[in-house]
Design a protein around this motif. Structure first.
Motif, mmCIF file in Angstrom:
data_model
loop_
_atom_site.group_PDB
_atom_site.id
_atom_site.type_symbol
_atom_site.label_atom_id
_atom_site.label_comp_id
_atom_site.label_asym_id
_atom_site.label_seq_id
_atom_site.Cartn_x
_atom_site.Cartn_y
_atom_site.Cartn_z
ATOM 1 N N TRP A 61 76.519 54.979 20.805
ATOM 2 C CA TRP A 61 75.230 55.196 20.148
ATOM 3 C C TRP A 61 74.581 53.860 19.811
ATOM 4 N N VAL A 62 75.378 52.903 19.374
ATOM 5 C CA VAL A 62 74.862 51.561 19.080
ATOM 6 C C VAL A 62 74.253 50.963 20.341
ATOM 7 N N VAL A 63 74.975 51.067 21.435
ATOM 8 C CA VAL A 63 74.492 50.535 22.708
ATOM 9 C C VAL A 63 73.182 51.223 23.106
ATOM 10 N N GLU A 64 73.134 52.546 22.987
ATOM 11 C CA GLU A 64 71.928 53.285 23.386
ATOM 12 C C GLU A 64 70.698 52.866 22.586
ATOM 13 N N VAL A 65 70.839 52.848 21.256
ATOM 14 C CA VAL A 65 69.669 52.538 20.429
ATOM 15 C C VAL A 65 69.266 51.070 20.575
ATOM 16 N N CYS A 66 70.232 50.183 20.657
ATOM 17 C CA CYS A 66 69.904 48.760 20.813
ATOM 18 C C CYS A 66 69.274 48.484 22.170
ATOM 19 N N ASP A 67 69.818 49.088 23.219
ATOM 20 C CA ASP A 67 69.237 48.907 24.550
ATOM 21 C C ASP A 67 67.819 49.462 24.609
ATOM 22 N N ALA A 68 67.589 50.587 23.932
ATOM 23 C CA ALA A 68 66.256 51.190 23.937
ATOM 24 C C ALA A 68 65.218 50.287 23.274
ATOM 25 N N HIS A 69 65.672 49.468 22.315
ATOM 26 C CA HIS A 69 64.749 48.592 21.591
ATOM 27 C C HIS A 69 64.843 47.121 22.008
ATOM 28 N N GLY A 70 65.776 46.792 22.876
ATOM 29 C CA GLY A 70 65.935 45.401 23.300
ATOM 30 C C GLY A 70 66.573 44.522 22.243
ATOM 31 N N TRP A 71 67.429 45.111 21.390
ATOM 32 C CA TRP A 71 68.092 44.367 20.325
ATOM 33 C C TRP A 71 69.492 43.954 20.744
ATOM 34 N N ALA A 72 69.968 42.876 20.165
ATOM 35 C CA ALA A 72 71.377 42.507 20.309
ATOM 36 C C ALA A 72 72.193 43.516 19.504
ATOM 37 N N TYR A 73 73.378 43.855 19.987
ATOM 38 C CA TYR A 73 74.183 44.893 19.340
ATOM 39 C C TYR A 73 74.528 44.608 17.876
ATOM 40 N N PRO A 74 74.778 43.370 17.480
ATOM 41 C CA PRO A 74 75.099 43.110 16.068
ATOM 42 C C PRO A 74 73.933 43.336 15.094
ATOM 43 N N GLU A 75 72.738 43.545 15.618
ATOM 44 C CA GLU A 75 71.588 43.714 14.730
ATOM 45 C C GLU A 75 71.683 44.948 13.842
ATOM 46 N N LEU A 76 72.340 46.011 14.318
ATOM 47 C CA LEU A 76 72.474 47.192 13.464
ATOM 48 C C LEU A 76 73.336 46.890 12.254
ATOM 49 N N ALA A 77 74.442 46.194 12.469
ATOM 50 C CA ALA A 77 75.313 45.833 11.345
ATOM 51 C C ALA A 77 74.606 44.868 10.400
ATOM 52 N N ALA A 78 73.831 43.952 10.947
ATOM 53 C CA ALA A 78 73.084 43.013 10.103
ATOM 54 C C ALA A 78 72.050 43.756 9.260
ATOM 55 N N ALA A 79 71.388 44.735 9.868
ATOM 56 C CA ALA A 79 70.419 45.538 9.124
ATOM 57 C C ALA A 79 71.131 46.359 8.054
ATOM 58 N N ARG A 80 72.244 46.955 8.414
ATOM 59 C CA ARG A 80 72.977 47.788 7.446
ATOM 60 C C ARG A 80 73.416 46.979 6.239
ATOM 61 N N ALA A 81 73.787 45.742 6.453
ATOM 62 C CA ALA A 81 74.254 44.887 5.364
ATOM 63 C C ALA A 81 73.157 44.619 4.333
ATOM 64 N N GLN A 82 71.897 44.751 4.738
ATOM 65 C CA GLN A 82 70.784 44.476 3.832
ATOM 66 C C GLN A 82 70.304 45.706 3.059
ATOM 67 N N LEU A 83 70.808 46.870 3.417
ATOM 68 C CA LEU A 83 70.387 48.099 2.749
ATOM 69 C C LEU A 83 71.410 48.502 1.697
ATOM 70 N N PRO A 84 71.010 49.315 0.708
ATOM 71 C CA PRO A 84 71.953 49.719 -0.339
ATOM 72 C C PRO A 84 73.226 50.337 0.226
ATOM 73 N N GLY A 85 74.354 49.887 -0.299
ATOM 74 C CA GLY A 85 75.648 50.396 0.148
ATOM 75 C C GLY A 85 76.219 49.657 1.343
ATOM 76 N N GLY A 86 75.489 48.698 1.862
ATOM 77 C CA GLY A 86 75.939 47.992 3.053
ATOM 78 C C GLY A 86 76.641 46.685 2.768
ATOM 79 N N GLU A 87 76.854 46.390 1.500
ATOM 80 C CA GLU A 87 77.516 45.139 1.148
ATOM 81 C C GLU A 87 78.934 45.119 1.702
ATOM 82 N N ALA A 88 79.391 43.934 2.011
ATOM 83 C CA ALA A 88 80.773 43.780 2.504
ATOM 84 C C ALA A 88 81.732 44.174 1.397
ATOM 85 N N VAL A 89 82.756 44.936 1.780
ATOM 86 C CA VAL A 89 83.759 45.385 0.827
ATOM 87 C C VAL A 89 84.890 44.366 0.788
#
Length: 92
Positions: A61-89
């Motif tokens: 799913w990560v590959v599909e959504v990132c490929d559809a938008h032309g994003w590097a795969y780590p961008e989803l994790a980077a985005a998640r880290a900035q939203l509530p609950g995404g802090e590193a544990v």
């Protein structure tokens, strides 16, 4: 990645998910959200975090959504880290 950029990426992921006839029902079933919830909560950072959490459950799913938008795969994790609950544990 800034919080605004993270929210923008997550909204783009939500739009992609909403158009995915195969994956949308899986998201709705696993979260208990309805189509009305998607519309009402699309701008809420907590909800957007849950969208990214869901997509990051499967590498394909990560590959599909990132490929559809032309994003590097780590961008989803980077985005998640900035939203509530995404802090590193830290377990120590």
């Amino acid at each position: 990645m800034s919080k605004i950029a993270a929210e923008t990426r997550a909204i783009q992921c939500l739009a992609w998910l909403a158009q995915n006839e195969e994956l949308l029902p899986v998201f709705l079933g696993s979260t208990g959200a309805s189509i009305d919830d998607l519309k009402a909560r699309a701008g809420e950072p907590d909800f957007l975090g849950s969208v990214l959490d869901f997509l990051m459950m499967d590498d394909a799913w990560v590959v599909e959504v990132c490929d559809a938008h032309g994003w590097a795969y780590p961008e989803l994790a980077a985005a998640r880290a900035q939203l509530p609950g995404g802090e590193a544990v830290h377990w120590t």
